[in-house]
Scaffold this active site. Structure first.
Site, PDB file in Angstrom:
ATOM      1  N   ASP A  67       0.812  -1.211   0.000  1.00 17.16           N
ATOM      2  CA  ASP A  67       0.000   0.000   0.000  1.00 17.16           C
ATOM      3  C   ASP A  67       0.847   1.264   0.000  1.00 17.16           C
ATOM      4  O   ASP A  67       2.058   1.225   0.215  1.00 17.16           O
ATOM      5  CB  ASP A  67      -0.959  -0.004   1.206  1.00 17.16           C
ATOM      6  CG  ASP A  67      -0.308  -0.543   2.488  1.00 17.16           C
ATOM      7  OD1 ASP A  67       0.932  -0.563   2.558  1.00 17.16           O
ATOM      8  OD2 ASP A  67      -1.033  -0.936   3.403  1.00 17.16           O
ATOM      9  N   ASN A 136      -7.767  -3.089  14.071  1.00 15.44           N
ATOM     10  CA  ASN A 136      -9.154  -3.386  13.709  1.00 15.44           C
ATOM     11  C   ASN A 136      -9.245  -4.590  12.768  1.00 15.44           C
ATOM     12  O   ASN A 136     -10.282  -4.836  12.176  1.00 15.44           O
ATOM     13  CB  ASN A 136      -9.812  -2.155  13.060  1.00 15.44           C
ATOM     14  CG  ASN A 136      -9.084  -1.728  11.794  1.00 15.44           C
ATOM     15  OD1 ASN A 136      -8.095  -2.341  11.396  1.00 15.44           O
ATOM     16  ND2 ASN A 136      -9.571  -0.675  11.169  1.00 15.44           N
ATOM     17  N   HIS A 138      -7.379  -4.965  10.003  1.00 18.06           N
ATOM     18  CA  HIS A 138      -7.070  -4.698   8.591  1.00 18.06           C
ATOM     19  C   HIS A 138      -5.774  -5.389   8.174  1.00 18.06           C
ATOM     20  O   HIS A 138      -4.882  -5.627   8.987  1.00 18.06           O
ATOM     21  CB  HIS A 138      -7.062  -3.198   8.270  1.00 18.06           C
ATOM     22  CG  HIS A 138      -5.908  -2.418   8.782  1.00 18.06           C
ATOM     23  ND1 HIS A 138      -6.021  -1.123   9.248  1.00 18.06           N
ATOM     24  CD2 HIS A 138      -4.584  -2.713   8.895  1.00 18.06           C
ATOM     25  CE1 HIS A 138      -4.839  -0.682   9.600  1.00 18.06           C
ATOM     26  NE2 HIS A 138      -3.944  -1.615   9.409  1.00 18.06           N
ATOM     27  N   GLU A 143      -9.819  -2.249   5.126  1.00 14.31           N
ATOM     28  CA  GLU A 143     -10.472  -1.955   6.396  1.00 14.31           C
ATOM     29  C   GLU A 143     -11.733  -2.807   6.568  1.00 14.31           C
ATOM     30  O   GLU A 143     -12.272  -3.329   5.579  1.00 14.31           O
ATOM     31  CB  GLU A 143     -10.870  -0.466   6.421  1.00 14.31           C
ATOM     32  CG  GLU A 143      -9.692   0.489   6.248  1.00 14.31           C
ATOM     33  CD  GLU A 143      -8.870   0.672   7.518  1.00 14.31           C
ATOM     34  OE1 GLU A 143      -8.944  -0.189   8.425  1.00 14.31           O
ATOM     35  OE2 GLU A 143      -8.147   1.664   7.607  1.00 14.31           O
TER      36      GLU A 143
END
Ligand code: F6R
Length: 241
Positions: A67, A136, A138, A143
């Site tokens: 990313d 979380n 990810h 996400e």
């Protein structure tokens, strides 16, 4: 799914580096999928150490990063391209032309995402994907969502991710809100996946992701279905399982 229990961060890094170096030795032109963040830094340090000792050769290796923030150039110290150069590529004999990170300044984010997917295909897919785990759940910047996203795409970073990233920026308004990330499908198509996780603050999400149901609300949970997935985690991260 295989779990390697490490004593601490150093031991975790060494175990993951072992798997990566075996891959590079067996296939010198391997395509490595790489991650940024604090989790893999020790892995890169260990690989650099073995390279300096003459045990590893990266001259034919190709890398694709997961990313990049949109809006940052590769020379921006907060960009993931800059991170990779500083923590890994500057210290090994890799051909810089064989290291790929999405272009954060591409004028058309959607076109850049398609180009990146095509690039991964042209390289023949990813032999080994290294991952970290977000608080979380990810992976990359995929996400929590209602569905598993497929290919490389533009994302709006979640509040939890923005909070976690805040530590790297001087001012809150400097934290980028958008990123380009390879999708879950690209990750799942990697022939082998290794995830490094360290610290008690990741204990809850490890339990949810790998000892709970597979759900897009916890993107990493899909890794339970991959045929060659190894979680390398330290004692603290595994304290709740
Ligand atoms: C980074 C990335 C992210 C991180 C995750 C964990 O390229 O893709 O998914 O792996 O946010 O970050 P750390 O390791 O800093 O806790």
């Amino acid at each position: 799914m295989k779990i390697l229990r490490a004593r601490d961060y150093t031991h975790m890094s060494r175990q993951a580096a072992n798997i990566i170096s075996a891959q590079v030795i067996l296939k010198p032109d391997a395509v490595l999928g790489l991650a940024t963040g604090s989790s893999p830094v020790g892995v890169y340090e260990q690989l650099i150490d073995w390279y300096r000792k003459g045990d590893l050769d990266f001259s034919l290796v190709r890398t694709v990063n997961l990313d990049e923030y949109l809006g940052l150039s590769g020379s921006d110290p907060q960009s993931y391209r800059y991170f990779m150069d500083r923590h890994f590529f500057d210290h090994i004999n890799i051909d810089r032309a064989n290291t790929f990170v999405p272009d954060g300044l591409a004028p058309d984010a959607a076109a850049e995402c398609s180009r990146y997917d095509a690039l991964i295909r042209r390289l023949g897919g990813i032999d080994l994907q290294l991952l970290g785990l977000g608080h979380n759940g990810h992976i990359g910047f995929n996400e929590p969502d209602e569905v598993f996203t497929k290919g490389t795409h533009k994302v709006t970073l979640s509040e939890s991710t923005l909070r976690a990233n805040r530590r790297f920026f001087e001012r809150e308004e400097d934290v980028p809100r958008f990123a380009c990330t390879v999708g879950i499908c690209d990750i799942m198509q990697a022939r082998r996946i290794v995830m490094v996780v360290s610290g008690a603050d990741k204990a809850d999400i490890i339990r949810e992701a790998f000892f709970g149901p597979v759900t897009p609300h916890v993107p990493a949970s899909i890794l339970q279905l991959h045929r060659d997935f190894t979680l390398v985690a330290d004692e603290e991260a595994l304290i709740k399982v």
